[in-house]
Design a protein around this motif. Structure first.
Motif, mmCIF file in Angstrom:
data_model
loop_
_atom_site.group_PDB
_atom_site.id
_atom_site.type_symbol
_atom_site.label_atom_id
_atom_site.label_comp_id
_atom_site.label_asym_id
_atom_site.label_seq_id
_atom_site.Cartn_x
_atom_site.Cartn_y
_atom_site.Cartn_z
ATOM 1 N N VAL A 32 47.247 28.190 65.451
ATOM 2 C CA VAL A 32 48.375 27.256 65.615
ATOM 3 C C VAL A 32 49.741 27.936 65.677
ATOM 4 O O VAL A 32 50.752 27.268 65.877
ATOM 5 C CB VAL A 32 48.383 26.210 64.469
ATOM 6 C CG1 VAL A 32 47.104 25.399 64.456
ATOM 7 C CG2 VAL A 32 48.634 26.864 63.113
ATOM 8 N N GLY A 33 49.793 29.253 65.494
ATOM 9 C CA GLY A 33 51.072 29.953 65.456
ATOM 10 C C GLY A 33 51.577 30.108 64.041
ATOM 11 O O GLY A 33 51.206 29.335 63.147
ATOM 12 N N ALA A 34 52.432 31.088 63.824
ATOM 13 C CA ALA A 34 52.861 31.446 62.473
ATOM 14 C C ALA A 34 53.622 30.333 61.778
ATOM 15 O O ALA A 34 53.382 30.036 60.600
ATOM 16 C CB ALA A 34 53.706 32.717 62.515
ATOM 17 N N GLU A 35 54.564 29.701 62.487
ATOM 18 C CA GLU A 35 55.399 28.691 61.837
ATOM 19 C C GLU A 35 54.592 27.477 61.400
ATOM 20 O O GLU A 35 54.782 26.946 60.298
ATOM 21 C CB GLU A 35 56.539 28.272 62.775
ATOM 22 C CG GLU A 35 57.587 27.420 62.100
ATOM 23 C CD GLU A 35 58.825 27.219 62.961
ATOM 24 O OE1 GLU A 35 59.515 26.191 62.780
ATOM 25 O OE2 GLU A 35 59.113 28.090 63.818
ATOM 26 N N LYS A 36 53.682 27.026 62.243
ATOM 27 C CA LYS A 36 52.855 25.869 61.875
ATOM 28 C C LYS A 36 51.770 26.243 60.874
ATOM 29 O O LYS A 36 51.294 25.384 60.114
ATOM 30 C CB LYS A 36 52.222 25.255 63.130
ATOM 31 C CG LYS A 36 53.215 24.534 64.018
ATOM 32 C CD LYS A 36 52.514 23.842 65.176
ATOM 33 C CE LYS A 36 53.524 23.086 66.039
ATOM 34 N NZ LYS A 36 52.862 22.407 67.193
ATOM 35 N N ALA A 37 51.376 27.506 60.845
ATOM 36 C CA ALA A 37 50.299 27.936 59.933
ATOM 37 C C ALA A 37 50.650 27.691 58.475
ATOM 38 O O ALA A 37 49.764 27.451 57.656
ATOM 39 C CB ALA A 37 49.981 29.410 60.152
ATOM 40 N N ILE A 38 51.949 27.732 58.145
ATOM 41 C CA ILE A 38 52.312 27.546 56.732
ATOM 42 C C ILE A 38 52.089 26.111 56.263
ATOM 43 O O ILE A 38 52.130 25.841 55.063
ATOM 44 C CB ILE A 38 53.750 28.015 56.437
ATOM 45 C CG1 ILE A 38 54.789 27.118 57.094
ATOM 46 C CG2 ILE A 38 53.933 29.465 56.862
ATOM 47 C CD1 ILE A 38 56.215 27.436 56.651
ATOM 48 N N ASN A 39 51.829 25.191 57.193
ATOM 49 C CA ASN A 39 51.456 23.824 56.796
ATOM 50 C C ASN A 39 50.010 23.738 56.323
ATOM 51 O O ASN A 39 49.587 22.680 55.836
ATOM 52 C CB ASN A 39 51.639 22.857 57.968
ATOM 53 C CG ASN A 39 53.093 22.591 58.281
ATOM 54 O OD1 ASN A 39 53.947 22.653 57.409
ATOM 55 N ND2 ASN A 39 53.384 22.306 59.544
ATOM 56 N N TYR A 40 49.268 24.825 56.475
ATOM 57 C CA TYR A 40 47.836 24.805 56.160
ATOM 58 C C TYR A 40 47.484 25.702 54.974
ATOM 59 O O TYR A 40 46.328 26.100 54.824
ATOM 60 C CB TYR A 40 47.037 25.240 57.390
ATOM 61 C CG TYR A 40 47.116 24.273 58.547
ATOM 62 C CD1 TYR A 40 46.164 23.277 58.720
ATOM 63 C CD2 TYR A 40 48.161 24.349 59.464
ATOM 64 C CE1 TYR A 40 46.236 22.387 59.785
ATOM 65 C CE2 TYR A 40 48.256 23.462 60.520
ATOM 66 C CZ TYR A 40 47.292 22.483 60.678
ATOM 67 O OH TYR A 40 47.372 21.590 61.727
ATOM 68 N N LEU A 41 48.452 26.009 54.122
ATOM 69 C CA LEU A 41 48.159 26.908 53.001
ATOM 70 C C LEU A 41 47.157 26.300 52.023
ATOM 71 O O LEU A 41 46.378 27.016 51.404
ATOM 72 C CB LEU A 41 49.456 27.295 52.277
ATOM 73 C CG LEU A 41 50.529 28.014 53.111
ATOM 74 C CD1 LEU A 41 51.625 28.551 52.196
ATOM 75 C CD2 LEU A 41 49.935 29.121 53.967
ATOM 76 N N THR A 42 47.170 24.975 51.882
ATOM 77 C CA THR A 42 46.169 24.320 51.026
ATOM 78 C C THR A 42 44.769 24.568 51.577
ATOM 79 O O THR A 42 43.853 24.975 50.846
ATOM 80 C CB THR A 42 46.434 22.803 50.939
ATOM 81 O OG1 THR A 42 47.713 22.589 50.330
ATOM 82 C CG2 THR A 42 45.374 22.105 50.089
ATOM 83 N N THR A 43 44.588 24.334 52.873
ATOM 84 C CA THR A 43 43.292 24.561 53.519
ATOM 85 C C THR A 43 42.890 26.024 53.431
ATOM 86 O O THR A 43 41.712 26.346 53.196
ATOM 87 C CB THR A 43 43.362 24.133 54.996
ATOM 88 O OG1 THR A 43 43.738 22.758 55.061
ATOM 89 C CG2 THR A 43 42.039 24.333 55.691
ATOM 90 N N ILE A 44 43.856 26.919 53.616
ATOM 91 C CA ILE A 44 43.580 28.355 53.557
ATOM 92 C C ILE A 44 43.083 28.745 52.175
ATOM 93 O O ILE A 44 42.118 29.504 52.041
ATOM 94 C CB ILE A 44 44.844 29.148 53.940
ATOM 95 C CG1 ILE A 44 45.119 29.003 55.445
ATOM 96 C CG2 ILE A 44 44.713 30.624 53.561
ATOM 97 C CD1 ILE A 44 46.492 29.438 55.867
#
Length: 248
Positions: A32-44
């Protein structure tokens, strides 16, 4: 890249349990790209559990640790906080975030906290429970200082930081003289503090009425899951535009 930020980045990367978390973060960036990836830290964090468990098991078998449950608890909190700092510095490396912003992890004994954030209450001193601090390298007293509490659960110590924010508001208000005298509040506001909260919301507590009431004390509330949320909650990628506004 500021040397202080590079040290934080390297320290987090070297943590014994961080390799699977880093791998899943990198995969999400590709997706999803670096900027949007930080919205998925819970999933990560959640998708890293199985591999982290293997690491914990190996360390127990090698006699490096004894208590698996204690290790899991420490990794959940410290791993999330480390991932947030790591992700923000990653964005800084990519040029998304101002290169002059200092991103400091666990700054409880930092001189900024000691010199700028200690509020006198009678004979005692109250300081915020800070897990992450962001400030401008060249404009310490002329630009805001951001302090964040970062929790995987709202059952943790989020209240300590918002109570400090409330104390600061009272201590710096011209309309609260009676309260300040009653409790011996004394605080010289030397810079502009903004107080934020970042959470994984693992247990889906954040929209409970009592939690929303607490969150209204914060200047920023970020949830590390994608979606549209009711104020004061935003998905974590909103921090990029917030930082740009604050540090124009």
């Amino acid at each position: 890249m500021l040397e202080t930020n590079q040290r934080v980045f390297d320290e987090v990367e070297k943590r014994y349990y961080f390799a699977p978390i880093k791998s899943n973060f990198n995969e999400k960036i590709k997706e999803v790209g670096a900027e949007k990836a930080i919205n998925y830290l819970t999933t990560i964090m959640q998708s890293s559990i199985e591999e982290v468990e293997k690491i914990i098991k190996g360390r127990i078998e090698n006699g490096e640790i004894q208590d698996a449950s204690q290790a899991r608890k420490a990794i959940a909190g410290n791993g999330f906080q480390g991932l947030v700092a790591y992700a923000l510095i990653y964005l800084q490396k990519e040029g998304v975030i101002d290169k002059e912003l200092v991103i400091t992890l666990k700054p409880k004994s930092h001189k900024i906290i000691e010199n700028y954030a200690a509020i006198q209450v009678g004979n005692d001193w109250q300081k915020p429970d800070v897990d992450l601090m962001i400030y401008h390298n060249k404009r310490l007293e002329k630009a805001p200082i951001l302090i964040f509490s970062m929790k995987t659960s709202l059952r943790e110590r989020a209240g300590q930081t918002y109570k400090w924010k409330l104390l600061m508001d009272i201590a710096t208000s011209k309309d609260c003289m009676q309260i300040k005298r009653k409790y011996g509040l004394n605080f010289e506001l030397k810079t502009d503090f903004r107080v934020g909260f970042i959470t994984t919301n693992f247990y889906n507590e954040i929209m409970q009425p009592q939690q929303v009431g607490m969150l209204n004390f914060f200047d920023f509330v970020y949830l590390t899951k994608p979606g549209k949320f009711k104020p004061p909650i935003s998905e974590f990628s909103a921090i990029v535009s917030d930082l740009k506004k604050l540090y124009q």
